[in-house]
Every structure is written in C-alpha cells, then in structure tokens.
Scaffold this active site. Structure first.
Site, PDB file in Angstrom:
ATOM      1  N   GLU A 294      -4.801   2.447  -4.110  1.00  0.00           N
ATOM      2  CA  GLU A 294      -3.338   2.517  -4.124  1.00  0.00           C
ATOM      3  C   GLU A 294      -2.705   1.240  -3.572  1.00  0.00           C
ATOM      4  O   GLU A 294      -1.555   1.240  -3.145  1.00  0.00           O
ATOM      5  CB  GLU A 294      -2.859   3.730  -3.312  1.00  0.00           C
ATOM      6  CG  GLU A 294      -3.185   3.687  -1.832  1.00  0.00           C
ATOM      7  CD  GLU A 294      -4.543   4.288  -1.491  1.00  0.00           C
ATOM      8  OE1 GLU A 294      -4.723   4.675  -0.326  1.00  0.00           O
ATOM      9  OE2 GLU A 294      -5.410   4.370  -2.378  1.00  0.00           O
TER      10      GLU A 294
ATOM     11  N   HIS B 243      -4.545  14.632  -9.196  1.00  0.00           N
ATOM     12  CA  HIS B 243      -4.895  13.247  -9.536  1.00  0.00           C
ATOM     13  C   HIS B 243      -4.172  12.740 -10.777  1.00  0.00           C
ATOM     14  O   HIS B 243      -3.928  11.533 -10.918  1.00  0.00           O
ATOM     15  CB  HIS B 243      -6.405  13.119  -9.717  1.00  0.00           C
ATOM     16  CG  HIS B 243      -7.148  13.215  -8.422  1.00  0.00           C
ATOM     17  ND1 HIS B 243      -7.213  12.181  -7.525  1.00  0.00           N
ATOM     18  CD2 HIS B 243      -7.829  14.246  -7.851  1.00  0.00           C
ATOM     19  CE1 HIS B 243      -7.916  12.543  -6.470  1.00  0.00           C
ATOM     20  NE2 HIS B 243      -8.309  13.799  -6.636  1.00  0.00           N
TER      21      HIS B 243
ATOM     22  N   ASP C  50      -2.185   9.305 -10.758  1.00  0.00           N
ATOM     23  CA  ASP C  50      -2.301   8.196 -11.719  1.00  0.00           C
ATOM     24  C   ASP C  50      -0.936   7.802 -12.254  1.00  0.00           C
ATOM     25  O   ASP C  50      -0.628   6.612 -12.410  1.00  0.00           O
ATOM     26  CB  ASP C  50      -3.215   8.597 -12.878  1.00  0.00           C
ATOM     27  CG  ASP C  50      -4.677   8.672 -12.480  1.00  0.00           C
ATOM     28  OD1 ASP C  50      -5.021   8.210 -11.372  1.00  0.00           O
ATOM     29  OD2 ASP C  50      -5.482   9.194 -13.290  1.00  0.00           O
TER      30      ASP C  50
ATOM     31  N   ASN D 170      -2.117  12.887  -3.639  1.00  0.00           N
ATOM     32  CA  ASN D 170      -3.075  13.426  -4.609  1.00  0.00           C
ATOM     33  C   ASN D 170      -3.436  14.875  -4.281  1.00  0.00           C
ATOM     34  O   ASN D 170      -3.567  15.714  -5.173  1.00  0.00           O
ATOM     35  CB  ASN D 170      -4.342  12.572  -4.643  1.00  0.00           C
ATOM     36  CG  ASN D 170      -4.213  11.374  -5.575  1.00  0.00           C
ATOM     37  OD1 ASN D 170      -3.456  11.416  -6.544  1.00  0.00           O
ATOM     38  ND2 ASN D 170      -4.942  10.315  -5.289  1.00  0.00           N
TER      39      ASN D 170
ATOM     40  N   ASP E  70       0.845  -1.187   0.000  1.00  0.00           N
ATOM     41  CA  ASP E  70       0.000   0.000   0.000  1.00  0.00           C
ATOM     42  C   ASP E  70       0.885   1.243   0.000  1.00  0.00           C
ATOM     43  O   ASP E  70       1.800   1.364   0.825  1.00  0.00           O
ATOM     44  CB  ASP E  70      -0.917   0.004   1.228  1.00  0.00           C
ATOM     45  CG  ASP E  70      -1.944   1.112   1.180  1.00  0.00           C
ATOM     46  OD1 ASP E  70      -3.019   0.873   0.610  1.00  0.00           O
ATOM     47  OD2 ASP E  70      -1.674   2.208   1.711  1.00  0.00           O
TER      48      ASP E  70
END
Length: 326
Positions: A238, A207, A211, A202, A194
């Site tokens: 994530e 964002h 990504d 973010n 994780d």
C-alpha cells in the site's frame, strides 16, 4: 548431366558456362529477385529485370539512371541509403541496404538491395550488379516482434494492479535522475506515501475493495504528477512513491499537500478499526529533497525519506513529515 566447372562465380562466367544468353536471361527473369546492373561511369542502368514492374508498378524502361532509383525511395531513407551505397561502391566493397521503395501508386515496399562491385583489371570500379528482394513480409514480422517486445518491456515496468510504474521502473528512473541531479546541481525530491491502516481496511471491506482503493489512489497520484519526467510508482503493498526531478523543498511540500487533499477528496469509506479522519481512507507521507554530491547514494536518500514516512505514521498518521536537510 555434365558437371560445370566454374572458375569464378561472376556473372559473365555463369553466362559463358551456360552457353546460351537466352537461357541465362530466362533464369534471371524467372526468379522473384530482381536483377539489375548499373554502369559506374555513367551512373545509368544497363539492365533491370522486368519483375520490377510487377513489384513497384514502374515500367522496366523507366529505370534509366541512379536518380530514378533514389527518387523512388522513401524520403526518410534516401540520404542514409544513397550515401552508404555510394561510399561502399566507391571503396569497391560489396554491400546490402534495406529501404522503402515507392510504388507507382504512392505506397511503399520494403526492399533489400544486395550489391556486388565489379572492377576492371586496373582495379577501378566498372559497374555494379545486384538483386533487389521484396522483404516487406519479413519487415512486418520484425516490426510485430519489436512491438511485442516493447509491450512486454512496458509490462515488466508497470504495476499489474494499478497501471502505474512498478518498483523496477522507479529504480531505473531514480538511477538516471540521480546522476542527472549530480551533474546539474539541481534538486531531486521524493514523496513516499503509505495508506493508513490498510490491513484493517482489507479486513473490513475485503481484498477486492482493497484493490479498488489502491487503483483509485494511484489514479489521483498520477493525475497530480504532470511533468514529463515525474514518476509515480507503486513502491510495494500500500506504499506509493513520487520521483520529482528539479523540484526543491517547497515544490515537494506542495506536491505532498496536494496528495493529502486528493486522497481526502476521494472520500473512500474506511470502516476498519482505527479508521482515518471521519471514517475515510487517509495516508501518511514522508518528503525529502536532495542535491547529490559526488559521494551521495540514491538508496541512502530513499531510506532516509522512508524513515520520515514512518515518523509520520508513528506521530499519528494522516501527516506529512519533511526530511531535515543536512
């Protein structure tokens, strides 16, 4: 027009009803289907339509025996088709067969042979009559549909953002590998990873950058799992998961450490609150190894490894926690 009453659909009755062998022959040779007849005792062609030359390039007179038919078939199809047709003919069963026929210039055309077995009054096989049909276009359409189906199936198993396996693919592979580990007694390991403080990443970077971060991490994880049966999947958000068949505790620990190093080497800046070590993206990992018994459940194993992942996060992040073996 006078009605024709045909007592039997056989070839001879049709010819008799038409009353003119020339008309009958012209009808047969005007269709795209290629008529043929083989004498069963001699295994020789009694007739084959002249259309065969236009389709395959071989002269009509070159079709002498069933060996000519078999020799002009794709090697990958030959044994299957010849064996099937012979067995069905011996049993007196009408049948169909699809195969690739070789043209005179060395290319291949898909053919469907529709075969009717003609018997003598004593029940013995007298001859085979049938039609060859060019089904190349149909086969192309079928292959294209199959290709599209495979593409759609692959898409349904792939995470759209990162290009690695998705949760659905992971679940299917886990079920298969869990069963294999139970049968073989070999270990099965998981690494669940994780990204630390990804929400804050973010918030700080946007964002689009988030990504890109996910895609870069997915890429390095995929590069680490090199064995054919290893699976790297996006587990959600994530979170990533590595399925490692035939990997024991030591191998799983080494893989987890390699994941930590690979993410550190990316040096992805993290300017968000509580950023990782040195202001770069880090990850927390949970690792576990199972040797499934008859009553063990794969889902319970995944949940247990997920719990040690969260122990790593609550213990300070950028850590590896190992599931204790019971």
């Amino acid at each position: 027009m006078n009605d024709l009453t045909l007592p039997d659909p056989g070839v001879e009755h049709v010819r008799d009803a038409l009353g003119d062998a020339g008309v009958y022959k012209a009808l047969l040779e005007s269709t795209k289907a290629i008529p043929w007849k083989i004498d069963w005792a001699s295994k020789r062609f009694a007739y084959i339509g002249p259309q065969i030359e236009a389709l395959l390039g071989w002269p009509q007179g070159s079709w002498q025996t069933v060996e000519d038919w078999a020799a002009r078939m794709h090697p990958e199809d030959r044994d299957r088709v010849v064996g099937y047709c012979v067995s069905q003919s011996q049993a007196g069963v009408d049948h169909e067969a699809d195969y690739r026929a070789m043209t005179r210039d060395g290319h291949y055309v898909w053919i469907r042979d529709v075969v009717h077995v003609v018997r003598r009054p004593d029940g013995e096989v007298d001859s085979l009559v049938g039609f060859m049909f060019d089904i190349s276009e149909r086969k192309k359409a079928e292959e294209e549909l199959l290709r599209l189906h495979r593409e759609l199936e692959q898409l349904s198993m792939t995470d759209g953002l990162t290009g690695i396996a998705n949760r659905r693919m992971f679940d299917l592979r886990l079920e298969n590998e869990w069963g294999e580990a139970r049968r073989s007694g070999n270990p099965l390991s998981l690494v669940i990873l994780d990204i630390d403080r990804f929400k804050q990443y973010n918030d700080a970077h946007g964002h689009v950058a988030g990504d890109e971060c996910l895609k870069r991490i997915a890429g390095v994880l995929r590069g680490l799992a090199q064995r054919a049966r290893d699976v790297v999947a996006r587990f959600g958000g994530e979170e990533f998961i590595l399925l490692l068949p035939d990997a024991d505790e030591d191998a799983a620990g080494r893989m987890a450490a390699a994941c930590v190093d690979a993410i550190a080497d990316l040096r992805i800046p993290h300017a968000g609150a509580g950023a990782g070590i040195g202001g770069f993206v880090t990850a927390s990992l949970g690792v576990g190894t199972a040797r499934p018994g008859p009553d063990a459940a794969a889902r319970a194993f995944v949940a247990a490894v997920d719990q040690v992942l969260y122990a790593a996060k609550s213990g300070g992040r950028n850590r590896i926690e190992m599931l204790e073996q019971g």
